[in-house]
Design a protein around this motif. Sequence first.
Motif, short mmCIF file in Angstrom:
data_model
loop_
_atom_site.label_atom_id
_atom_site.label_comp_id
_atom_site.label_asym_id
_atom_site.label_seq_id
_atom_site.Cartn_x
_atom_site.Cartn_y
_atom_site.Cartn_z
N LYS A 169 -4.93 -6.43 5.01
CA LYS A 169 -4.75 -5.27 5.88
C LYS A 169 -3.94 -4.16 5.20
O LYS A 169 -3.89 -3.04 5.70
N THR A 170 -3.32 -4.47 4.07
CA THR A 170 -2.66 -3.47 3.22
C THR A 170 -3.06 -3.73 1.77
O THR A 170 -3.39 -4.86 1.40
N GLY A 171 -2.99 -2.71 0.93
CA GLY A 171 -3.32 -2.93 -0.48
C GLY A 171 -3.60 -1.64 -1.23
O GLY A 171 -3.60 -0.55 -0.66
N THR A 172 -3.84 -1.79 -2.52
CA THR A 172 -4.13 -0.66 -3.41
C THR A 172 -5.16 -1.10 -4.44
O THR A 172 -5.11 -2.23 -4.94
N HIS A 176 -9.01 -1.58 4.34
CA HIS A 176 -9.55 -0.82 3.22
C HIS A 176 -10.67 0.12 3.66
O HIS A 176 -11.01 1.06 2.96
N LYS A 177 -11.23 -0.13 4.85
CA LYS A 177 -12.29 0.74 5.35
C LYS A 177 -11.76 2.14 5.69
O LYS A 177 -12.53 3.10 5.76
N ASN A 178 -10.44 2.22 5.91
CA ASN A 178 -9.81 3.51 6.22
C ASN A 178 -8.89 3.96 5.08
O ASN A 178 -7.93 4.69 5.32
N ALA A 179 -9.18 3.51 3.86
CA ALA A 179 -8.29 3.80 2.73
C ALA A 179 -8.19 5.30 2.44
O ALA A 179 -9.16 6.05 2.60
N GLN A 239 -9.72 10.32 3.25
CA GLN A 239 -10.24 9.00 3.55
C GLN A 239 -11.61 8.85 2.90
O GLN A 239 -12.49 9.69 3.09
N LYS A 240 -11.75 7.80 2.11
CA LYS A 240 -12.99 7.60 1.36
C LYS A 240 -13.19 6.12 1.14
O LYS A 240 -12.28 5.42 0.69
N PRO A 241 -14.34 5.58 1.44
CA PRO A 241 -14.56 4.15 1.28
C PRO A 241 -14.55 3.74 -0.19
O PRO A 241 -14.97 4.50 -1.07
N VAL A 242 -14.06 2.54 -0.45
CA VAL A 242 -14.11 1.99 -1.80
C VAL A 242 -15.56 1.65 -2.11
O VAL A 242 -16.26 1.07 -1.28
N GLY A 293 0.80 -1.22 0.00
CA GLY A 293 0.00 0.00 0.00
C GLY A 293 0.84 1.27 0.00
O GLY A 293 2.07 1.23 0.11
N MET A 294 0.16 2.40 -0.13
CA MET A 294 0.82 3.71 -0.11
C MET A 294 0.28 4.53 1.04
O MET A 294 -0.93 4.56 1.27
N ASP A 295 1.19 5.20 1.74
CA ASP A 295 0.72 6.11 2.78
C ASP A 295 0.21 7.39 2.13
O ASP A 295 0.27 7.56 0.90
N LYS A 296 -0.31 8.29 2.93
CA LYS A 296 -0.95 9.49 2.42
C LYS A 296 0.01 10.34 1.59
O LYS A 296 -0.34 10.86 0.53
N ASP A 297 1.27 10.44 2.05
CA ASP A 297 2.25 11.27 1.36
C ASP A 297 2.61 10.69 -0.01
O ASP A 297 2.69 11.41 -1.00
N LEU A 298 2.80 9.38 -0.05
CA LEU A 298 3.14 8.74 -1.32
C LEU A 298 1.97 8.79 -2.30
O LEU A 298 2.15 9.06 -3.49
N LEU A 299 0.76 8.56 -1.80
CA LEU A 299 -0.42 8.63 -2.65
C LEU A 299 -0.63 10.04 -3.19
O LEU A 299 -1.10 10.22 -4.32
#
Length: 348
Positions: free
Chosen positions: A177-180, A135-138, A161-164, A79-85
């Motif tokens: 628990k991690t992903g994109t 993913h609920k806190n993606a 933060q926005k739900p898929v 996954g990517m943290d907020k800064d990388l995303l």
Amino acid sequence: MFGMALDNEYEIIPARLAIKAMVDGSYKNTAFALAELMDNSIEASADNVELICLEEYRQINSQRRQIINQIIVADDGCGMDKDLLFRALQVGFGSRLEANQQSGMGRFGMGLPLASIGQADRVDVWSWTEAEGSHKNANHQYLSVQEVVSGHTTEFSEPTQKPVPEEILKQIKNLNKTGTIVCWGQLSNPKWTSGEAILRNSEEIIGRMYRVYLQESVTSIDIRLVNVDAKGIITIDRNAVPNDPLYLMKNSSTPEPWRDEPMFQEHRDFFVDFTRSDGKTFPVRVRSSFAKKDARVGDSAGSKSHGVHAKKNVGISIMRKGREIEMLKDHILQDVTERWWGIEIDFP
């Protein structure tokens, strides 16, 4: 580049014109664009990648037809943290641009944004790390080609933060628990208009590009191919299998009687040192193979299913870090016997 003012007539690279040029001159077809997203998944140490096509009904002239609506690539990587995303959709940004990090498939910071805008007017990305835990806190980020072209958007907002969307989540098998998750919407330039056609034509290319990673080994990865029609019915659900142009792999896409056993035999396997212009030297692996006698004997061997399969893989396979980046065909004679050998060059 998206932070530049659009009303500055002296911009070296005007955003509106640059993004239009990128859309018009990007990848060979949808399969090659999708591979750029899969590169990111593999670099993120994913065990599972899922390519999902969602169709919808659309009126085409006087006919109501099922047409591709969205294309999704989901993985269970780190996954990517907020800064990388925040920067992931910026053209030219990459996490492996430094010389000491140039030992993988992705290097130039073009893959995700360029592949996406070449196929869709909008790309949405949801990503979560162990810090988010689910993913609920993606974290969510998007890029709209039309917003950039119109001047409405000149720079990215901070990811939120926005739900898929549920229609995406319910099609994914391997949520972790991690992903994109990357979603292409408002598709503008797909090579094929139905989800089944996209998967059918992409499967052979994806199987060849990632054949090393699709093997059952320590570095193995599963690539799931799914199509959901306009009624919500899954019409395709299978995993990609290796498509080996050297035909040395077992359990590959080669037709019977060579599906379970290698159709070719090894000719040579050696390393050569390649010295770059800056003086640094790297080991480059060269492998070659040729068809077993049982595969090529007889006047009609080339017209049998395994011979037709081999014809599609004629060429010199150029690999980077185990991923095929090009199949060179231009200087190979159009002769039926050319399908009975293979060459692979793999550099780091």
